[in-house]
Design an enzyme around this catalytic site. Structure first.
Site, PDB file in Angstrom:
ATOM      1  N   ARG A   1     -41.804 -25.819  -2.363  1.00  0.00           N
ATOM      2  CA  ARG A   1     -41.699 -25.348  -0.975  1.00  0.00           C
ATOM      3  C   ARG A   1     -40.779 -26.295  -0.196  1.00  0.00           C
ATOM      4  O   ARG A   1     -41.114 -27.469  -0.038  1.00  0.00           O
ATOM      5  CB  ARG A   1     -43.076 -25.309  -0.308  1.00  0.00           C
ATOM      6  CG  ARG A   1     -44.083 -24.378  -0.982  1.00  0.00           C
ATOM      7  CD  ARG A   1     -43.868 -22.912  -0.590  1.00  0.00           C
ATOM      8  NE  ARG A   1     -44.544 -22.003  -1.495  1.00  0.00           N
ATOM      9  CZ  ARG A   1     -45.770 -21.510  -1.306  1.00  0.00           C
ATOM     10  NH1 ARG A   1     -46.454 -21.869  -0.255  1.00  0.00           N
ATOM     11  NH2 ARG A   1     -46.289 -20.662  -2.182  1.00  0.00           N
TER      12      ARG A   1
ATOM     13  N   GLU B   1     -57.394 -24.360   4.410  1.00  0.00           N
ATOM     14  CA  GLU B   1     -56.997 -23.289   3.486  1.00  0.00           C
ATOM     15  C   GLU B   1     -56.585 -23.855   2.130  1.00  0.00           C
ATOM     16  O   GLU B   1     -55.849 -24.835   2.051  1.00  0.00           O
ATOM     17  CB  GLU B   1     -55.826 -22.516   4.104  1.00  0.00           C
ATOM     18  CG  GLU B   1     -55.279 -21.422   3.233  1.00  0.00           C
ATOM     19  CD  GLU B   1     -53.759 -21.518   3.081  1.00  0.00           C
ATOM     20  OE1 GLU B   1     -53.296 -21.363   1.935  1.00  0.00           O
ATOM     21  OE2 GLU B   1     -53.063 -21.767   4.071  1.00  0.00           O
TER      22      GLU B   1
ATOM     23  N   ARG C   1     -54.877 -29.624  -3.197  1.00  0.00           N
ATOM     24  CA  ARG C   1     -55.756 -29.411  -2.034  1.00  0.00           C
ATOM     25  C   ARG C   1     -57.205 -29.205  -2.468  1.00  0.00           C
ATOM     26  O   ARG C   1     -58.120 -29.700  -1.817  1.00  0.00           O
ATOM     27  CB  ARG C   1     -55.290 -28.196  -1.223  1.00  0.00           C
ATOM     28  CG  ARG C   1     -54.147 -28.507  -0.290  1.00  0.00           C
ATOM     29  CD  ARG C   1     -53.922 -27.353   0.671  1.00  0.00           C
ATOM     30  NE  ARG C   1     -52.607 -27.451   1.276  1.00  0.00           N
ATOM     31  CZ  ARG C   1     -52.065 -26.513   2.040  1.00  0.00           C
ATOM     32  NH1 ARG C   1     -52.734 -25.396   2.271  1.00  0.00           N
ATOM     33  NH2 ARG C   1     -50.869 -26.675   2.558  1.00  0.00           N
TER      34      ARG C   1
ATOM     35  N   GLU D   1     -40.297 -27.103   2.783  1.00  0.00           N
ATOM     36  CA  GLU D   1     -40.754 -27.228   4.167  1.00  0.00           C
ATOM     37  C   GLU D   1     -40.684 -28.698   4.565  1.00  0.00           C
ATOM     38  O   GLU D   1     -41.226 -29.548   3.867  1.00  0.00           O
ATOM     39  CB  GLU D   1     -42.199 -26.733   4.303  1.00  0.00           C
ATOM     40  CG  GLU D   1     -42.380 -25.248   4.026  1.00  0.00           C
ATOM     41  CD  GLU D   1     -43.850 -24.846   4.075  1.00  0.00           C
ATOM     42  OE1 GLU D   1     -44.628 -25.493   4.811  1.00  0.00           O
ATOM     43  OE2 GLU D   1     -44.215 -23.887   3.368  1.00  0.00           O
TER      44      GLU D   1
ATOM     45  N   SER E   1     -54.186 -18.409  -0.684  1.00  0.00           N
ATOM     46  CA  SER E   1     -53.691 -17.270   0.073  1.00  0.00           C
ATOM     47  C   SER E   1     -53.540 -16.119  -0.909  1.00  0.00           C
ATOM     48  O   SER E   1     -53.015 -16.309  -2.006  1.00  0.00           O
ATOM     49  CB  SER E   1     -52.338 -17.638   0.695  1.00  0.00           C
ATOM     50  OG  SER E   1     -51.964 -16.659   1.615  1.00  0.00           O
TER      51      SER E   1
ATOM     52  N   ARG F   1     -51.416 -32.455   4.382  1.00  0.00           N
ATOM     53  CA  ARG F   1     -51.772 -31.352   3.480  1.00  0.00           C
ATOM     54  C   ARG F   1     -50.582 -30.689   2.805  1.00  0.00           C
ATOM     55  O   ARG F   1     -50.746 -29.742   2.048  1.00  0.00           O
ATOM     56  CB  ARG F   1     -52.583 -30.298   4.262  1.00  0.00           C
ATOM     57  CG  ARG F   1     -51.850 -29.714   5.453  1.00  0.00           C
ATOM     58  CD  ARG F   1     -52.815 -29.008   6.399  1.00  0.00           C
ATOM     59  NE  ARG F   1     -53.328 -27.784   5.822  1.00  0.00           N
ATOM     60  CZ  ARG F   1     -52.722 -26.609   5.878  1.00  0.00           C
ATOM     61  NH1 ARG F   1     -51.539 -26.498   6.496  1.00  0.00           N
ATOM     62  NH2 ARG F   1     -53.253 -25.546   5.336  1.00  0.00           N
ATOM     63  N   HIS F   2     -49.354 -31.170   3.083  1.00  0.00           N
ATOM     64  CA  HIS F   2     -48.164 -30.523   2.531  1.00  0.00           C
ATOM     65  C   HIS F   2     -47.456 -31.392   1.494  1.00  0.00           C
ATOM     66  O   HIS F   2     -47.280 -32.594   1.691  1.00  0.00           O
ATOM     67  CB  HIS F   2     -47.158 -30.192   3.649  1.00  0.00           C
ATOM     68  CG  HIS F   2     -47.541 -28.981   4.445  1.00  0.00           C
ATOM     69  ND1 HIS F   2     -48.240 -29.075   5.627  1.00  0.00           N
ATOM     70  CD2 HIS F   2     -47.328 -27.660   4.230  1.00  0.00           C
ATOM     71  CE1 HIS F   2     -48.442 -27.852   6.112  1.00  0.00           C
ATOM     72  NE2 HIS F   2     -47.908 -26.980   5.280  1.00  0.00           N
TER      73      HIS F   2
END
Length: 458
Positions: A239, A381, A432, A241, A384, A247-248
């Site tokens: 990812r 979370e 996670r 991002e 998903s 959490r990333h």
């Protein structure tokens, strides 16, 4: 290994180059129990700490998350030279010791093996650590400071975390295999962004460009179209991002599931939640040593879950947050259900269609919502998922709506033209799951070699 120095039976060993293989069984530290009292054993371990006191030297010998106290004392079996030699072995050096196991009258609280100690008769250094280590391990195992990132390489806590993580993968595989799922492997170099978004890494690919897969999504679905019925995969997910949060990660391990269902996508939710419950039970029943080891450094409440798993609708969650006055403070990837439910694991169902990927099935009764869901652990979370659009025409319309180049996903859409069963699935972030199960506060603590916007090594 090595040479004897007179009567002292000590040595810095030669580098092990497989010259010979002594007829010697090495005992594991975790197996050193009172049942082995008075036995003469061989052991290989790291020198965790050493403390010389007069005519004796106390060593703590560490093997993964287990450690034991060892005593080298002047007497029939050891000379002053040997005690001095043992005291000067650098921390983290790997040693072989021959020692007698002795019961102790008072528990040794600082070691995992509290009921025995070793009385050393011979000691050899197999691999010597440098005197000045780049990381002092005492610093790495201190309790977590406020807002402080702690790297735990080589510590007992780290060993426990990653053994438990291995357990999560094993339980995931075993549970799904028993449910009739087939494990698949999917490519990580792809021609189009798998989620249709901009958060992809572009890589040079001969005379053109390619992308690193954000998800195995399209390939899982193509397998369902090919009548595999139920599939799962475990592999890296990328990812792009620029998120420097707790959490990333830019690369993490995805535990992905996809399955055909008969009449309602809740069949998929039930299958995934049961898989997670089996993982939680397996960790609770088989990994208490690891859980307790982590809890010593990072105390947390035991993980709670219900059977069947609590499922709430998105609109219910929004109403609960509004009622608690938290709606403006809490984004919906953090959601804490009312204390009345007494669970750390739950599902939010029926998300707005606008915030989900193009292949998500719209809710038949309200086109603003979708047949999609997230799963949460301790309010964060971890999964998903959704029912997927399995009709080629509707899938084309949704892709156009999301401004995706149809040419780049032609093979994907074409796979639905031959007839596809209704299906759904989800993607879980392994790091996670481990972080939240153990009650840790940073996903980097459950990533062995974390990758984030600022880190590409080691």
């Amino acid at each position: 290994v090595g040479h004897f120095l007179g009567k002292n039976r000590l040595s810095i060993g030669e580098v092990v180059q497989s010259v010979n293989s002594p007829d010697r069984e090495l005992v594991r530290v975790q197996d050193l129990t009172p049942e082995k009292a008075d036995q003469l054993i061989w052991l290989r371990a790291r020198v965790h700490t050493s403390r010389a006191k007069g005519k004796q030297c106390f060593l703590v010998l560490r093997q993964q998350q287990f450690n034991v106290q060892a005593l080298v004392a002047v007497g029939d079996r050891a000379s002053k030279q040997m005690v001095k030699f043992a005291a000067n072995i650098t921390k983290e050096s790997i040693v072989d010791v021959e020692a007698t196991v002795r019961k102790v009258e008072q528990k040794i609280e600082s070691c995992s093996q509290q009921d025995v100690e070793l009385h050393v008769e011979r000691i050899f250094v197999i691999s010597q650590a440098e005197p000045r280590l780049p990381l002092q391990l005492e610093d790495a195992v201190r309790p977590d400071g406020e807002g402080e990132e702690v790297r735990m390489n080589g510590t007992t806590t780290s060993q426990a975390v990653f053994r438990l993580q291995s357990g999560v993968c094993q339980l995931f595989r075993d549970t799904l295999t028993k449910k009739g799922f087939v494990e698949i492997q999917t490519p990580k170099i792809i021609s189009a962004a798998s989620e249709g978004g901009a958060n992809v890494f572009t890589v040079s690919y001969f005379k053109t460009s390619a992308f690193l897969a954000q998800s195995p999504q399209l390939y899982k679905q193509m397998c369902i179209c090919a009548d595999f019925d139920k599939v799962f995969c475990v592999g890296p997910v990328f990812r792009a991002e620029d998120s420097n949060t707790h959490r990333h990660l830019t690369e993490f391990v995805g535990l992905d599931i996809e399955m055909a269902f008969n009449y309602h996508y809740h069949e998929v939710i039930d299958s995934i939640t049961d898989t997670m419950v089996q993982i939680f039970k397996g960790l609770r029943d088989n990994f208490q040593t690891e859980i307790q080891t982590v809890n010593k450094q990072f105390p947390s409440e035991p993980f709670k879950f219900l059977e069947p798993t609590l499922r709430l609708e998105y609109t219910e969650a929004v109403a609960m947050l509004r009622e608690a006055g938290l709606l403006t403070l809490t984004p919906l990837f953090f959601f804490f259900p009312s204390p009345q439910y007494d669970t750390d694991f739950y599902v939010l169902d029926k998300y707005p269609l606008a915030v989900r990927p193009f292949y998500t099935m719209p809710d038949p009764s309200n086109p603003k919502y979708s047949n999609s869901y997230d799963m949460f652990m301790r309010g964060e979370e971890i999964l998903s998922g959704a029912q997927r659009v399995h009709d080629a025409q509707l899938l084309t319309e949704r892709a156009i709506h999301h401004q995706i180049d149809l040419e780049k996903i032609k093979a994907y859409i074409d796979s639905f033209r031959y007839g596809a069963p209704p299906h759904g699935g989800g993607g879980i972030g392994l790091e996670r799951v481990c972080m939240l199960y153990l009650g840790l506060h940073n996903v980097r603590q459950t990533s062995m070699f974390p990758r984030d916007p600022k880190r590409l090594t080691p």
